[in-house]
Design an enzyme around this catalytic site. Structure first.
Site, PDB file in Angstrom:
ATOM      1  N   LEU A 250       0.827  -1.155  -0.231  1.00  0.00           N
ATOM      2  CA  LEU A 250      -0.083  -0.038   0.037  1.00  0.00           C
ATOM      3  C   LEU A 250       0.905   1.399  -0.018  1.00  0.00           C
ATOM      4  CD1 LEU A 250      -2.870   1.207   0.051  1.00  0.00           C
ATOM      5  CD2 LEU A 250      -2.653   0.939   2.607  1.00  0.00           C
ATOM      6  N   HIS A 251       0.710   1.898  -1.080  1.00  0.00           N
ATOM      7  CA  HIS A 251       1.925   3.033  -1.270  1.00  0.00           C
ATOM      8  C   HIS A 251       1.193   4.498  -0.928  1.00  0.00           C
ATOM      9  CE1 HIS A 251       4.681   0.085  -2.942  1.00  0.00           C
ATOM     10  NE2 HIS A 251       3.910  -0.099  -3.770  1.00  0.00           N
ATOM     11  N   ASP A 252       0.515   5.093  -1.831  1.00  0.00           N
ATOM     12  CA  ASP A 252       0.004   6.426  -1.841  1.00  0.00           C
ATOM     13  C   ASP A 252      -0.693   6.836  -0.559  1.00  0.00           C
ATOM     14  OD1 ASP A 252       1.521   6.889  -4.023  1.00  0.00           O
ATOM     15  OD2 ASP A 252      -0.365   6.887  -5.370  1.00  0.00           O
TER      16      ASP A 252
END
Length: 319
Positions: A250-252
């Protein structure tokens, strides 16, 4: 009551950008979104702009203006191909009805400069979840406006150990995270541009895995549960073979959590350098420095608590 933070959202949607923005919009008492500036990245600028408009329509926020920004990285006339992480649409399996609206402008950098000059100095935060091209152009073209930014909160980069202790750290190359790989020159400019930066690199986003149990929690949300599940799971087909995970990273949205839920993270102040050429382009070097202008998120203290905050905020707002 504390006044909400004035925010400009800058990104290249991409499903994880959209989930990050959805989280921001679920916090109206804490965030006042002034507008969105799209950038080339996951897919072309035309597509990222269209995705931003379609998303705002879908979640009931059509009054937020969307501006088209940089079409290609610094110094390039044409964009390189994206990494294909989210299919041709940039949305993976997520399908959004096309918006009938048009962008508010095709000069996102000029719009940002205008907004920053019109607001009290250092009261606007920019949440950047794509390549940092728009911000680097803003710094070059309107340094007076750039200096008025209160803080930049960005997702990008990777700073893990290099050989002989190397373990793959990049999601697009073994060394580099996508946003900084796509425009390493922009990343170097912004991280060393004098404005305080809170950075969520891949080192910390890779500590958050949307495994099957967490996807089931997403499906159970009162509204938009299926959409959230698809956005969380979109890069799984890439993360699984590269990192052997039981879910997608899970990035942004991690940058959003760093801004609104900072107690979830351990950080370190640092000087940073982004590699500009060669096989390591986009990789980051980090020198801890208590006087450094970049605050780097390095550890998630409790990953279960992170997902609880995400789902709790979404459920309360999208009821």
């Amino acid at each position: 009551m504390t006044q909400p933070i004035s925010l400009i959202l800058d990104g290249d949607p991409g499903t994880d950008d959209l989930l990050a923005w959805m989280w921001v919009l679920s916090l109206p008492r804490q965030a006042r979104v002034l507008g969105i500036c799209a950038v080339n990245g996951n897919v072309t600028l035309d597509r990222t702009t269209a995705n931003a408009l379609a998303f705002l329509d879908h979640v009931g926020a059509p009054d937020i203006p969307v501006h088209a920004g940089a079409r290609a990285p610094l110094g390039k006339d044409e964009p390189p191909p994206g990494d294909g992480a989210f299919a041709e649409s940039g949305l993976g399996e997520l399908v959004l009805a096309p918006s009938l609206r048009q962008p508010a402008s095709h000069d996102g950098v000029g719009w940002m400069a205008q907004v920053l000059r019109s607001q009290p100095v250092r009261t606007v935060t920019i949440l950047a979840t794509g390549p940092l091209t728009n911000l680097a152009l803003l710094r070059a073209r309107a340094p007076d406006a750039y200096a008025r930014i209160g803080r930049i909160v960005a997702m990008g980069g990777s700073f893990g150990p290099l050989p002989p202790n190397f373990v793959r750290r990049g999601n697009v190359t073994p060394f580099a995270e996508f946003n900084f790989w796509m425009d390493a020159a922009a990343a170097q400019s912004v991280l060393n541009g004098g404005v305080p930066v809170l950075l969520a690199p891949a080192d910390v986003t890779h500590q958050l895995i949307s495994n099957p149990a967490r996807l089931a929690r997403a499906r159970a949300l009162p509204r938009f549960g299926r959409e959230v599940e698809l956005m969380l799971n979109a890069p799984y087909h890439l993360d699984k073979p590269k990192f052997h995970t039981d879910g997608a990273f899970l990035h942004d949205p991690t940058a959003v959590a760093g801004l609104f839920h900072p107690d979830l993270f351990e950080t370190v102040r640092a000087q940073t350098h982004i590699v500009q050429e060669g096989t390591g382009i986009g990789a980051g070097l980090l020198l801890p420095d208590g006087a450094g202008n970049v605050e780097v998120m390095i550890r998630v203290k409790d990953s279960d608590a992170f997902y609880e905050r995400l789902y709790g905020d979404l459920a309360r707002h999208y009821a």
